[in-house]
Scaffold this motif. Structure first.
Motif, short mmCIF file in Angstrom:
data_model
loop_
_atom_site.label_atom_id
_atom_site.label_comp_id
_atom_site.label_asym_id
_atom_site.label_seq_id
_atom_site.Cartn_x
_atom_site.Cartn_y
_atom_site.Cartn_z
N ASP A 94 33.29 40.40 56.87
CA ASP A 94 34.39 39.91 56.37
C ASP A 94 35.41 40.78 56.62
O ASP A 94 36.58 40.80 56.18
N ALA A 95 35.12 42.04 57.41
CA ALA A 95 36.38 43.14 57.53
C ALA A 95 37.01 42.76 58.51
O ALA A 95 36.62 42.80 59.97
N ASP A 96 38.20 42.54 58.53
CA ASP A 96 39.03 42.32 59.63
C ASP A 96 39.59 43.59 60.26
O ASP A 96 39.83 44.59 59.62
N PRO A 97 39.64 43.58 61.76
CA PRO A 97 39.99 44.94 62.28
C PRO A 97 41.19 45.53 61.64
O PRO A 97 41.22 46.63 61.80
N ARG A 174 33.28 49.68 61.86
CA ARG A 174 33.88 49.63 63.23
C ARG A 174 32.86 49.77 64.33
O ARG A 174 33.19 49.47 65.50
N MET A 175 31.45 49.90 64.09
CA MET A 175 30.63 49.98 65.14
C MET A 175 30.07 48.53 65.28
O MET A 175 29.22 48.59 66.22
N GLY A 176 30.54 47.73 64.53
CA GLY A 176 29.97 46.33 64.52
C GLY A 176 30.28 45.66 65.97
O GLY A 176 31.40 46.27 66.76
N ALA A 177 29.62 44.86 66.40
CA ALA A 177 29.99 44.00 67.68
C ALA A 177 31.46 43.35 67.78
O ALA A 177 32.03 43.46 68.83
N ASP A 178 31.79 42.70 66.75
CA ASP A 178 33.25 42.34 66.67
C ASP A 178 34.19 43.27 66.94
O ASP A 178 35.21 42.97 67.69
N TRP A 179 34.16 44.39 66.30
CA TRP A 179 35.09 45.51 66.38
C TRP A 179 34.93 46.03 67.91
O TRP A 179 36.07 46.14 68.40
N GLN A 180 33.80 46.18 68.39
CA GLN A 180 33.75 46.68 69.75
C GLN A 180 34.36 45.82 70.81
O GLN A 180 34.99 46.24 71.71
N GLU A 181 34.38 44.28 70.62
CA GLU A 181 34.71 43.35 71.30
C GLU A 181 36.41 43.16 71.38
O GLU A 181 36.94 43.75 72.27
N GLN A 182 36.94 43.50 69.89
CA GLN A 182 38.24 43.59 69.98
C GLN A 182 38.71 45.02 70.68
O GLN A 182 40.07 44.83 71.37
N ARG A 183 38.09 46.22 70.37
CA ARG A 183 38.55 47.37 71.07
C ARG A 183 38.60 47.24 72.57
O ARG A 183 39.55 47.89 73.13
N HIS A 184 37.49 46.54 73.07
CA HIS A 184 37.50 46.66 74.53
C HIS A 184 38.39 45.84 75.21
O HIS A 184 39.05 46.17 76.35
N ARG A 185 39.10 44.43 74.59
CA ARG A 185 40.04 43.75 75.11
C ARG A 185 41.29 44.52 74.98
O ARG A 185 42.09 44.07 75.75
N ALA A 186 41.57 45.33 73.89
CA ALA A 186 42.84 46.30 73.71
C ALA A 186 42.97 47.41 74.67
O ALA A 186 43.88 47.93 74.62
N ARG A 187 41.91 47.79 75.27
CA ARG A 187 41.80 49.05 76.05
C ARG A 187 42.22 48.53 77.52
O ARG A 187 41.71 47.89 78.19
N THR A 188 43.22 49.42 78.07
CA THR A 188 43.88 49.09 79.22
C THR A 188 44.01 50.90 79.95
O THR A 188 44.05 51.61 79.12
N PRO A 189 44.24 50.97 81.20
CA PRO A 189 44.56 51.98 81.76
C PRO A 189 45.51 52.86 81.23
O PRO A 189 45.79 53.90 80.80
N GLU A 190 46.63 51.78 80.86
CA GLU A 190 47.71 52.66 79.81
C GLU A 190 47.47 52.92 78.63
O GLU A 190 48.04 54.15 78.17
N THR A 191 46.91 52.29 77.84
CA THR A 191 46.31 52.60 76.47
C THR A 191 45.47 53.90 76.54
O THR A 191 45.77 54.75 75.81
#
Length: 238
Positions: A94-97, A174-191
């Motif tokens: 139930d934890a929203d990122p 934050r080690m949960g799968a949902d969190w990891q997926e959100q972080r992955h999508r937000a990660r770019t060369p610029e970030t």
């Protein structure tokens, strides 16, 4: 019959060699799955030194956070299991990122400030190595691994057990799968380039023992993470 006691100091070279050998044992993963080290008697025999030297070496490694001990169970590599893990497992679904990021912004800048006041020179060197590894990951998984390791090291060095427990709860979430997926999508060369710069500023402030600067640098970093996550989530919803 009198017992002869030997109070002669043990060779400092043997202690240094024992430290090196046990570190290598931990770092190369030459341990059972549970991370349990050999007994003091076994280590003394294997390393060719006295048990007193082994005990002193283990005391040092425990103070560094590389091992932990449990009475009657033995000595283990790493940190003891944190009871917050079970609680984290309950609230993670139930934890929203973004809610997690709000909590991180409240807690981690203060941990960075304490870290700046308490870090040793060796601590700073370890933080720099972690920051460097986080900046040059092989893939998304290793990026998250080293980023998390850096933030956990800062929290541990801060030396406040209550705050560390709060941090550990967020870290488990934050080690949960949902969190990891959100972080992955937000990660770019610029970030990634931005985070590298921000990590360096945090460690620089800690090295200068500038608690206020460490607080501000960590807050700026976490706010950037929040903004990028928010943008990623918004894009996904559209």
């Amino acid at each position: 019959m009198a017992i002869e006691l030997n109070y002669a100091p043990e060779n400092s070279e043997s202690a240094a060699a024992a430290v090196s050998a046990i570190r290598q044992m931990i770092e190369t993963g030459k341990l059972p799955a549970d991370g349990r080290l050999p007994t003091e008697r076994e280590l003394a025999a294997e390393l060719g030194c006295g048990r007193r030297t082994v005990r002193r070496v283990l005391d040092t490694l425990e103070a560094e956070g590389l091992i932990w001990r449990k009475q009657g169970k033995g000595t283990f590599a790493g940190q003891p299991p944190d009871p917050t893990g079970a609680l984290a497992a309950e609230i993670a679904p139930d934890a929203d990122p973004l809610v997690v990021m709000e909590a991180r912004v409240c807690i981690e800048p203060a941990l960075a400030e304490l870290c700046a006041l308490r870090a040793t020179g060796e601590d700073v060197q370890r933080l720099r190595k972690l920051a460097q590894r986080a900046s040059h990951p092989m893939d998304a998984d290793t990026a998250e691994l080293w980023d998390g390791a850096l933030h956990r090291a800062i929290a541990r060095i801060a030396g406040n057990r209550v705050m560390l427990t709060a941090f550990a709860l967020l870290d488990e979430v934050r080690m949960g799968a949902d969190w990891q997926e959100q972080r992955h999508r937000a990660r770019t060369p610029e970030t990634m380039a931005l985070y590298e710069t921000q990590h360096r500023k945090i460690v620089d402030a800690i090295e200068r023992r500038d608690g206020a600067a460490a607080f501000d640098a960590m807050r700026a970093h976490l706010e950037a993470l929040s903004d990028n996550l928010r943008t990623s989530i918004r894009t996904l919803d559209e």
